[in-house]
Design a protein around this motif. Structure first.
Motif, PDB file in Angstrom:
ATOM      1  N   THR A   9       0.866  -1.183   0.000  1.00  0.00           N
ATOM      2  CA  THR A   9       0.000   0.000   0.000  1.00  0.00           C
ATOM      3  C   THR A   9       0.899   1.228   0.000  1.00  0.00           C
ATOM      4  O   THR A   9       1.887   1.286   0.740  1.00  0.00           O
ATOM      5  N   THR A  11       0.849   5.654  -0.410  1.00  0.00           N
ATOM      6  CA  THR A  11       0.191   6.946  -0.587  1.00  0.00           C
ATOM      7  C   THR A  11       1.259   7.935  -1.042  1.00  0.00           C
ATOM      8  O   THR A  11       2.153   8.291  -0.264  1.00  0.00           O
ATOM      9  N   THR A  14       1.018  14.197  -4.760  1.00  0.00           N
ATOM     10  CA  THR A  14       0.756  14.595  -6.146  1.00  0.00           C
ATOM     11  C   THR A  14       1.934  15.366  -6.716  1.00  0.00           C
ATOM     12  O   THR A  14       2.321  15.191  -7.881  1.00  0.00           O
ATOM     13  N   SER A  17       5.964  15.299  -9.100  1.00  0.00           N
ATOM     14  CA  SER A  17       5.502  14.097  -9.800  1.00  0.00           C
ATOM     15  C   SER A  17       6.608  13.064 -10.010  1.00  0.00           C
ATOM     16  O   SER A  17       6.322  11.928 -10.379  1.00  0.00           O
ATOM     17  N   ARG A  20       6.149   9.718  -8.161  1.00  0.00           N
ATOM     18  CA  ARG A  20       5.059   8.925  -8.701  1.00  0.00           C
ATOM     19  C   ARG A  20       5.484   8.203  -9.980  1.00  0.00           C
ATOM     20  O   ARG A  20       5.175   7.024 -10.183  1.00  0.00           O
ATOM     21  N   TRP A  24       5.766   4.224 -10.431  1.00  0.00           N
ATOM     22  CA  TRP A  24       4.957   3.579 -11.474  1.00  0.00           C
ATOM     23  C   TRP A  24       5.831   2.700 -12.368  1.00  0.00           C
ATOM     24  O   TRP A  24       5.471   1.567 -12.693  1.00  0.00           O
ATOM     25  N   THR A  34      -2.693  -4.526  -9.824  1.00  0.00           N
ATOM     26  CA  THR A  34      -3.273  -3.393  -9.100  1.00  0.00           C
ATOM     27  C   THR A  34      -4.661  -3.759  -8.592  1.00  0.00           C
ATOM     28  O   THR A  34      -5.571  -4.036  -9.383  1.00  0.00           O
ATOM     29  N   ARG A  36      -6.411  -1.621  -6.500  1.00  0.00           N
ATOM     30  CA  ARG A  36      -6.991  -0.290  -6.708  1.00  0.00           C
ATOM     31  C   ARG A  36      -5.827   0.678  -6.610  1.00  0.00           C
ATOM     32  O   ARG A  36      -4.694   0.290  -6.305  1.00  0.00           O
ATOM     33  N   GLU A  37      -6.082   1.948  -6.854  1.00  0.00           N
ATOM     34  CA  GLU A  37      -4.981   2.909  -6.811  1.00  0.00           C
ATOM     35  C   GLU A  37      -4.312   2.892  -5.432  1.00  0.00           C
ATOM     36  O   GLU A  37      -4.964   2.995  -4.394  1.00  0.00           O
ATOM     37  N   GLY A  38      -3.017   2.680  -5.449  1.00  0.00           N
ATOM     38  CA  GLY A  38      -2.249   2.680  -4.206  1.00  0.00           C
ATOM     39  C   GLY A  38      -2.158   1.335  -3.525  1.00  0.00           C
ATOM     40  O   GLY A  38      -1.524   1.227  -2.474  1.00  0.00           O
ATOM     41  N   TYR A  40      -1.115  -2.670  -4.388  1.00  0.00           N
ATOM     42  CA  TYR A  40      -0.516  -3.503  -5.424  1.00  0.00           C
ATOM     43  C   TYR A  40      -0.215  -4.891  -4.857  1.00  0.00           C
ATOM     44  O   TYR A  40       0.185  -5.035  -3.703  1.00  0.00           O
TER      45      TYR A  40
END
Length: 317
Positions: A9, A11, A14, A17, A20, A24, A34, A36-38, A40
Motif C-alpha cells: 500500500t 500513498t 501529487t 511528480s 510517482r 509507477w 493493481t 486499486r490505486e495505491g 498492489y
C-alpha cells in the motif's frame, strides 16, 4: 497449497511528480497487479518480489507512506481473484499472432531480417515468461510456436539443418579421437565453426576438417557432425557444440560452458546472451570475407579464442 501474497500500500504525493513516475515504472517492472490505486499485489514467489520490498523502502525514504503486508487469501474465491490479476492469456495470444504473421514473411524476407525477427520474438517471450507467475498451457504453447517458427526459418535458410535426436550423449575418451577427419556441412555457421574450434583447441591435436556439399556422402572414415545421422549432432535442446563438449567431459570449465550458451543462443535461441548480436555480426562478416571454408575457419578461430579468454577474466577486473 495457498499462495503467499505481498500487498504493497502506498500513498504518494501529487507534487512533485517525479516520485510517482519512478514508482509507477518500478511497479510495472515487477509485474505487480493493481487492486486499486495505491494497492498492489504480487505473489511472494515471483522473481521480482525483492524489487517490491525495495520499492517499499524507496517510498519511505522519499518521505511518503508505504506498507508491505504478507497475506494469504481468505478463501478460494479471493485466491482466484488475486490470480486473475496475473492472467497473461491475452499477451500470449498477441505473441502467437505475431509468430503467425512472421511465418507468412519467411519466403520474402532476407536472412538478416529473419534472424532479427527471431531475436525480437525471443526477447518478447522471455519478458512474458519472466512475468508469468502462474505458468500454464499458454506459455508452453507460445514456446512451442516460437521453436516451430525457428525450425521453419532454419529449414528455409539451410534445408539440410539437422533435426534434434533423443539419443543419449555417450561419454568419449579424448585419446581415442586424435588425428581424425571431422566432416560437416559446407559454409559453416556458428555451431559448426564453434565445434571445429572446440575440437581443435580441446580434443584433437591434429584434426582435419572436411566441408560437405552433400552430408549423405560423408566419408565412412570421417567423424560427421551437425547433420542428420552424424556422429555428433543436436540432441534434445542441445546444439552440436554442447553435445561434443558434454561427450568429452568439457563443460566443467565455466568459461567453456558460457561459450556453449552463446553458441546455443545464436544457433537456436533460448536464454539471451548479451554479447550474441555482436558476435553473430562478427561471424557474418567473416563469412562475407572468406568464400573458402578452410580460410573461414582459420579466421574464426581467433574470434572464439578471444571470447573464451574474455570469459576467463574475473568480473572485477
Amino acid at each position: 497449497m495457498a499462495t503467499c501474497w505481498l500487498v504493497l500500500t502506498a500513498t504518494l504525493p501529487t507534487n512533485p511528480s517525479g516520485l510517482r513516475v519512478r514508482v509507477w515504472r518500478a511497479l510495472k517492472a515487477t509485474g505487480a497487479g493493481t487492486l486499486r490505486e495505491g494497492v498492489y499485489v504480487l505473489p511472494e514467489h515471483a522473481p521480482s518480489a525483492k524489487s517490491l520490498w525495495e520499492l517499499e523502502r524507496t517510498i519511505g525514504e522519499a518521505g511518503a507512506d508505504a506498507h508491505m503486508l504478507v497475506v494469504q487469501a481468505r478463501d478460494e474465491a479471493q485466491e482466484q481473484s488475486f490470480r486473475a490479476l496475473f492472467d497473461r492469456s491475452e499477451l500470449y495470444a498477441e505473441f502467437l499472432q505475431t509468430v503467425k504473421e512472421t511465418r507468412k514473411t519467411i519466403k520474402k524476407s532476407s536472412e538478416g531480417d529473419l534472424h532479427k525477427g527471431l531475436r525480437a520474438l525471443e526477447v518478447q517471450l522471455q519478458a512474458l515468461q519472466s512475468n508469468d507467475f502462474f505458468p500454464g498451457k499458454d506459455g508452453q504453447k507460445a514456446a512451442d510456436a516460437l521453436a516451430a517458427l525457428r525450425r521453419e526459418v532454419e529449414l528455409h535458410l539451410s534445408p539440410d539443418e539437422p533435426g534434434p535426436t533423443k539419443a543419449a550423449i555417450a561419454p568419449r575418451a579424448i585419446a581415442e579421437y586424435q588425428a581424425r577427419t571431422w566432416a560437416t556441412r559446407k559454409r559453416p555457421w556458428v555451431d559448426r565453426l564453434g565445434t571445429a574450434w572446440l575440437v581443435q583447441r580441446f580434443i584433437d591435436r591434429k584434426p582435419t576438417f572436411a566441408w560437405l556439399s552433400d552430408p549423405k556422402r560423408c566419408p565412412k572414415t570421417a567423424l560427421g557432425y551437425d547433420f542428420d545421422g552424424a556422429t555428433f549432432t543436436h540432441v534434445g535442446d542441445k546444439v552440436t557444440f554442447e553435445v561434443v563438449a558434454e561427450s568429452f567431459g568439457l563443460l566443467n570449465d565455466p568459461a567453456l560452458k558460457r561459450l556453449a550458451g552463446l553458441v546455443h543462443y545464436i544457433d537456436t535461441g533460448g536464454i539471451p546472451v548479451d554479447e550474441a548480436p555482436g558476435f553473430e555480426m562478427l561471424i557474418r562478416g567473416l563469412q562475407a570475407q572468406h568464400a573458402d571454408d578452410d580460410a573461414l575457419l582459420a579466421a574464426a578461430l581467433p574470434a572464439f579464442d578471444a571470447y573464451y579468454a574474455a570469459l576467463q577474466v574475473p568480473h572485477d577486473q
